[in-house]
Design a protein around this motif. Sequence first.
Motif, PDB file in Angstrom:
ATOM      1  N   THR A 287       0.832  -1.207   0.000  1.00 48.16           N
ATOM      2  CA  THR A 287       0.000   0.000   0.000  1.00 48.16           C
ATOM      3  C   THR A 287       0.862   1.250   0.000  1.00 48.16           C
ATOM      4  O   THR A 287       0.648   2.174  -0.798  1.00 48.16           O
ATOM      5  CB  THR A 287      -0.938   0.003   1.224  1.00 48.16           C
ATOM      6  OG1 THR A 287      -1.781  -1.140   1.156  1.00 48.16           O
ATOM      7  CG2 THR A 287      -1.768   1.268   1.268  1.00 48.16           C
ATOM      8  N   TRP A 288       1.859   1.303   0.881  1.00 49.76           N
ATOM      9  CA  TRP A 288       2.711   2.496   0.953  1.00 49.76           C
ATOM     10  C   TRP A 288       3.639   2.621  -0.257  1.00 49.76           C
ATOM     11  O   TRP A 288       3.983   3.734  -0.659  1.00 49.76           O
ATOM     12  CB  TRP A 288       3.474   2.533   2.269  1.00 49.76           C
ATOM     13  CG  TRP A 288       2.580   3.063   3.342  1.00 49.76           C
ATOM     14  CD1 TRP A 288       2.081   2.388   4.408  1.00 49.76           C
ATOM     15  CD2 TRP A 288       2.018   4.372   3.398  1.00 49.76           C
ATOM     16  NE1 TRP A 288       1.255   3.214   5.128  1.00 49.76           N
ATOM     17  CE2 TRP A 288       1.200   4.432   4.537  1.00 49.76           C
ATOM     18  CE3 TRP A 288       2.127   5.510   2.598  1.00 49.76           C
ATOM     19  CZ2 TRP A 288       0.498   5.580   4.904  1.00 49.76           C
ATOM     20  CZ3 TRP A 288       1.430   6.655   2.964  1.00 49.76           C
ATOM     21  CH2 TRP A 288       0.635   6.679   4.101  1.00 49.76           C
ATOM     22  N   THR A 289       4.021   1.517  -0.856  1.00 51.28           N
ATOM     23  CA  THR A 289       4.812   1.577  -2.090  1.00 51.28           C
ATOM     24  C   THR A 289       3.996   2.251  -3.193  1.00 51.28           C
ATOM     25  O   THR A 289       4.491   3.127  -3.910  1.00 51.28           O
ATOM     26  CB  THR A 289       5.242   0.165  -2.531  1.00 51.28           C
ATOM     27  OG1 THR A 289       6.075  -0.393  -1.508  1.00 51.28           O
ATOM     28  CG2 THR A 289       5.999   0.194  -3.848  1.00 51.28           C
ATOM     29  N   GLN A 290       2.726   1.870  -3.313  1.00 53.21           N
ATOM     30  CA  GLN A 290       1.856   2.477  -4.320  1.00 53.21           C
ATOM     31  C   GLN A 290       1.587   3.951  -4.015  1.00 53.21           C
ATOM     32  O   GLN A 290       1.634   4.799  -4.913  1.00 53.21           O
ATOM     33  CB  GLN A 290       0.541   1.704  -4.405  1.00 53.21           C
ATOM     34  CG  GLN A 290       0.703   0.319  -4.969  1.00 53.21           C
ATOM     35  CD  GLN A 290      -0.559  -0.518  -4.838  1.00 53.21           C
ATOM     36  OE1 GLN A 290      -1.525  -0.123  -4.205  1.00 53.21           O
ATOM     37  NE2 GLN A 290      -0.537  -1.706  -5.438  1.00 53.21           N
ATOM     38  N   ASN A 291       1.310   4.263  -2.758  1.00 54.11           N
ATOM     39  CA  ASN A 291       1.071   5.666  -2.379  1.00 54.11           C
ATOM     40  C   ASN A 291       2.301   6.523  -2.641  1.00 54.11           C
ATOM     41  O   ASN A 291       2.195   7.628  -3.182  1.00 54.11           O
ATOM     42  CB  ASN A 291       0.679   5.773  -0.904  1.00 54.11           C
ATOM     43  CG  ASN A 291      -0.709   5.288  -0.632  1.00 54.11           C
ATOM     44  OD1 ASN A 291      -1.559   5.265  -1.508  1.00 54.11           O
ATOM     45  ND2 ASN A 291      -0.959   4.882   0.602  1.00 54.11           N
ATOM     46  N   ALA A 292       3.459   6.031  -2.229  1.00 59.97           N
ATOM     47  CA  ALA A 292       4.693   6.801  -2.405  1.00 59.97           C
ATOM     48  C   ALA A 292       4.991   7.020  -3.883  1.00 59.97           C
ATOM     49  O   ALA A 292       5.431   8.109  -4.278  1.00 59.97           O
ATOM     50  CB  ALA A 292       5.852   6.081  -1.727  1.00 59.97           C
ATOM     51  N   ALA A 293       4.760   6.024  -4.711  1.00 64.26           N
ATOM     52  CA  ALA A 293       4.987   6.176  -6.149  1.00 64.26           C
ATOM     53  C   ALA A 293       4.028   7.199  -6.748  1.00 64.26           C
ATOM     54  O   ALA A 293       4.422   8.030  -7.563  1.00 64.26           O
ATOM     55  CB  ALA A 293       4.842   4.828  -6.849  1.00 64.26           C
ATOM     56  N   ALA A 294       2.786   7.156  -6.317  1.00 62.82           N
ATOM     57  CA  ALA A 294       1.775   8.072  -6.864  1.00 62.82           C
ATOM     58  C   ALA A 294       2.051   9.531  -6.485  1.00 62.82           C
ATOM     59  O   ALA A 294       1.751  10.438  -7.255  1.00 62.82           O
ATOM     60  CB  ALA A 294       0.395   7.659  -6.378  1.00 62.82           C
ATOM     61  N   PHE A 295       2.639   9.754  -5.320  1.00 61.15           N
ATOM     62  CA  PHE A 295       2.829  11.118  -4.828  1.00 61.15           C
ATOM     63  C   PHE A 295       4.287  11.563  -4.805  1.00 61.15           C
ATOM     64  O   PHE A 295       4.607  12.614  -4.261  1.00 61.15           O
ATOM     65  CB  PHE A 295       2.249  11.236  -3.411  1.00 61.15           C
ATOM     66  CG  PHE A 295       0.762  11.101  -3.365  1.00 61.15           C
ATOM     67  CD1 PHE A 295      -0.046  12.164  -3.728  1.00 61.15           C
ATOM     68  CD2 PHE A 295       0.174   9.909  -2.983  1.00 61.15           C
ATOM     69  CE1 PHE A 295      -1.429  12.049  -3.686  1.00 61.15           C
ATOM     70  CE2 PHE A 295      -1.212   9.774  -2.947  1.00 61.15           C
ATOM     71  CZ  PHE A 295      -2.013  10.852  -3.296  1.00 61.15           C
ATOM     72  N   ARG A 296       5.187  10.812  -5.441  1.00 63.59           N
ATOM     73  CA  ARG A 296       6.618  11.101  -5.324  1.00 63.59           C
ATOM     74  C   ARG A 296       7.035  12.466  -5.853  1.00 63.59           C
ATOM     75  O   ARG A 296       8.019  13.020  -5.410  1.00 63.59           O
ATOM     76  CB  ARG A 296       7.447  10.003  -5.957  1.00 63.59           C
ATOM     77  CG  ARG A 296       7.566  10.101  -7.444  1.00 63.59           C
ATOM     78  CD  ARG A 296       8.566   9.088  -8.005  1.00 63.59           C
ATOM     79  NE  ARG A 296       8.139   8.766  -9.338  1.00 63.59           N
ATOM     80  CZ  ARG A 296       7.612   7.624  -9.696  1.00 63.59           C
ATOM     81  NH1 ARG A 296       7.489   6.658  -8.818  1.00 63.59           N
ATOM     82  NH2 ARG A 296       7.215   7.419 -10.922  1.00 63.59           N
TER      83      ARG A 296
END
Length: 80
Positions: A7-16
């Motif tokens: 979940t945090w990998t996807q969130n971090a990628a989306a908002f990087r």
Amino acid sequence: MIIFDTTWTQNAAAFRNEPAQLVFESVNEPQFDNTDNARAAELPNEPNTSFHTVVRARREAPTPSARSCCPPRSAPPTSD
């Protein structure tokens, strides 16, 4: 931890590419039942450490204007 990390990998990628003012919180008011206070204080360490590793790994190199949301502990208080 696999779902948490994914979940945090996807969130971090989306908002990087968002500005440094965007702040995430790894867990919100964690509840640990059936444990003593000392153990409950230790339990957030694993998700918090994982969160920090995952989010930092996905963020682009910080720009000179990027700053942490919290000053270092050794920093003296500032008056605004």
